[in-house]
Scaffold this active site. Sequence first.
Site, short mmCIF file in Angstrom:
data_model
loop_
_atom_site.label_atom_id
_atom_site.label_comp_id
_atom_site.label_asym_id
_atom_site.label_seq_id
_atom_site.Cartn_x
_atom_site.Cartn_y
_atom_site.Cartn_z
N TYR A 1 -29.39 -37.62 -82.50
CA TYR A 1 -30.14 -37.89 -81.28
C TYR A 1 -31.41 -37.05 -81.23
O TYR A 1 -31.40 -35.88 -81.64
CB TYR A 1 -29.31 -37.53 -80.04
CG TYR A 1 -28.23 -38.52 -79.72
CD1 TYR A 1 -28.50 -39.63 -78.91
CD2 TYR A 1 -26.94 -38.36 -80.20
CE1 TYR A 1 -27.50 -40.53 -78.59
CE2 TYR A 1 -25.93 -39.27 -79.89
CZ TYR A 1 -26.22 -40.35 -79.08
OH TYR A 1 -25.24 -41.25 -78.77
N ARG B 1 -17.78 -40.02 -84.03
CA ARG B 1 -17.98 -41.12 -83.09
C ARG B 1 -18.39 -42.37 -83.88
O ARG B 1 -19.28 -42.31 -84.73
CB ARG B 1 -19.13 -40.82 -82.10
CG ARG B 1 -18.93 -39.73 -81.07
CD ARG B 1 -17.79 -39.90 -80.08
NE ARG B 1 -17.44 -41.24 -79.61
CZ ARG B 1 -18.08 -41.93 -78.67
NH1 ARG B 1 -19.15 -41.44 -78.07
NH2 ARG B 1 -17.66 -43.12 -78.29
N HIS C 1 -22.61 -46.37 -81.81
CA HIS C 1 -22.59 -46.90 -80.44
C HIS C 1 -23.96 -46.78 -79.79
O HIS C 1 -24.77 -45.94 -80.18
CB HIS C 1 -21.53 -46.18 -79.59
CG HIS C 1 -21.79 -44.72 -79.45
ND1 HIS C 1 -21.39 -43.80 -80.39
CD2 HIS C 1 -22.44 -44.00 -78.50
CE1 HIS C 1 -21.78 -42.58 -80.03
NE2 HIS C 1 -22.43 -42.68 -78.88
N HIS D 1 -25.46 -46.32 -75.87
CA HIS D 1 -25.12 -46.05 -74.46
C HIS D 1 -25.90 -47.02 -73.56
O HIS D 1 -27.09 -47.24 -73.76
CB HIS D 1 -25.51 -44.61 -74.09
CG HIS D 1 -24.75 -43.56 -74.82
ND1 HIS D 1 -23.61 -42.99 -74.32
CD2 HIS D 1 -24.94 -42.99 -76.04
CE1 HIS D 1 -23.14 -42.08 -75.19
NE2 HIS D 1 -23.94 -42.07 -76.24
FE LIG Z 1 -23.43 -41.01 -78.08
#
Ligand SMILES: [Fe+2]
Lengths: 229, 186
Positions: A99, A148, A151, A153
């Site tokens: 991120y 994770r 994905h 959000h």
């Molecule tokens: Fe995430």
Amino acid sequence: MDGERMSVHPPQLYPAYRSTVLRAPSRPLIPLKPTLSEITGPLFGEETLGPFDDDLTRQHAGEPQGQRIIVAGRVTDGGGQPIPHTLVEVWQANAAGRYAHEADKHAAPLDPNFTGGGRCLTDGEGRYRFTTIKPGAYPWANHPNAWRPAHIHFSLFGPSHASRLITQMYFEGDPLLRYDPILESVPDPTARECLVAAFDTDLTEEGWALGYRFDIVLGGPGATPSEDA
Amino acid sequence: MTALPTPSQTVGPFFAIMTALGSNELVAPGAPGAMEIHGQVFDGAGDPVGDALIELWQANRAGRYAHPADDRELLLDPDFTGWGRCHTRPDGSFRFITVKPGPVPGDGEVLQAPHINVSVFARGLLNRLATRIYFGDEARANAADPVLVALGDDARESLIAAPDGPSAFRFDIRLQGERETAFFAI
Ligand SMILES: [Fe+2]
């Protein structure tokens, strides 16, 4: 409503997702008969959108690394009525699973051509559409060797304070799905499947981008939109 | 035909990427009636929650919501949307500048005391938590508020922001534990 919440939405406390242990409220939610406060909510117009807010691949000088994808679908209420002109916000990791956020310490490269945030409004029929890149999986500290699944959000407002929803979209066929306590926290397998976007040949653009379809159903007593909303 | 609502998932720790939209100043500081609401979010161990997202939704000073479902003939202020968001700092603190909403109708003829509708999101919260901010200097209105009167003492107390200096209120949010904030199913 409360029964529906129990079966469709995750419980507050789901110890396999460790962060819930000290954050989940311990008392049951207090039922509240909807008033004007719950059936109204913020509305957003075109003025909230910038030029490339719905195309996360065009927000910088160059193109981001990764598999270009189109994510699109419809936002409806529980009765199947479209929710027009409602704000949809998205955020995601880059193709390497990192991120663009100072708190993300994963040892994967940042991409100078990818921020990972976008927004759009649904059209008159409740349809939305984003162009982006497929996010990478990323490790997290929840349990040993925890990853994770890829994905995106999603944040939705719908017509009322009651219809507010934040969720995550996953990708069909990802082997990490069954190991993910956040997805697994949704108790009903059919409801869980609603979070997994299907590869869609109609949305796929020849020679350009793979398409994934993700439809969203908002709850809440104000879920039927008014004509002029 | 009814469809299953899409399940909720946690906002996670990285939502700041999307919060470019929205402000914690619903009005400019110094605007007529401007006041501050500040507080902290705490977890069940009493530790600050430094990665929460707090959103407000409220009526304007006249008590009107900027939404077509509120068609009462009350003054609508084109500059006031009634919506704001703020993410907490590492010490769990948040701060909004807004105005105190007027009373809004409840069930039937009963007026609800001035209140602000709150959504709380955070890593570790699988669902949005909905609560309300009421105001400690509205004792008479609060005593007649249909939502507050239905609550037990502790739950009611948890929703009342305490005056904290001139034009300021303090509202802490305790996610879990003895003094847990009252959260609603809406
Ligand atoms: Fe995430």
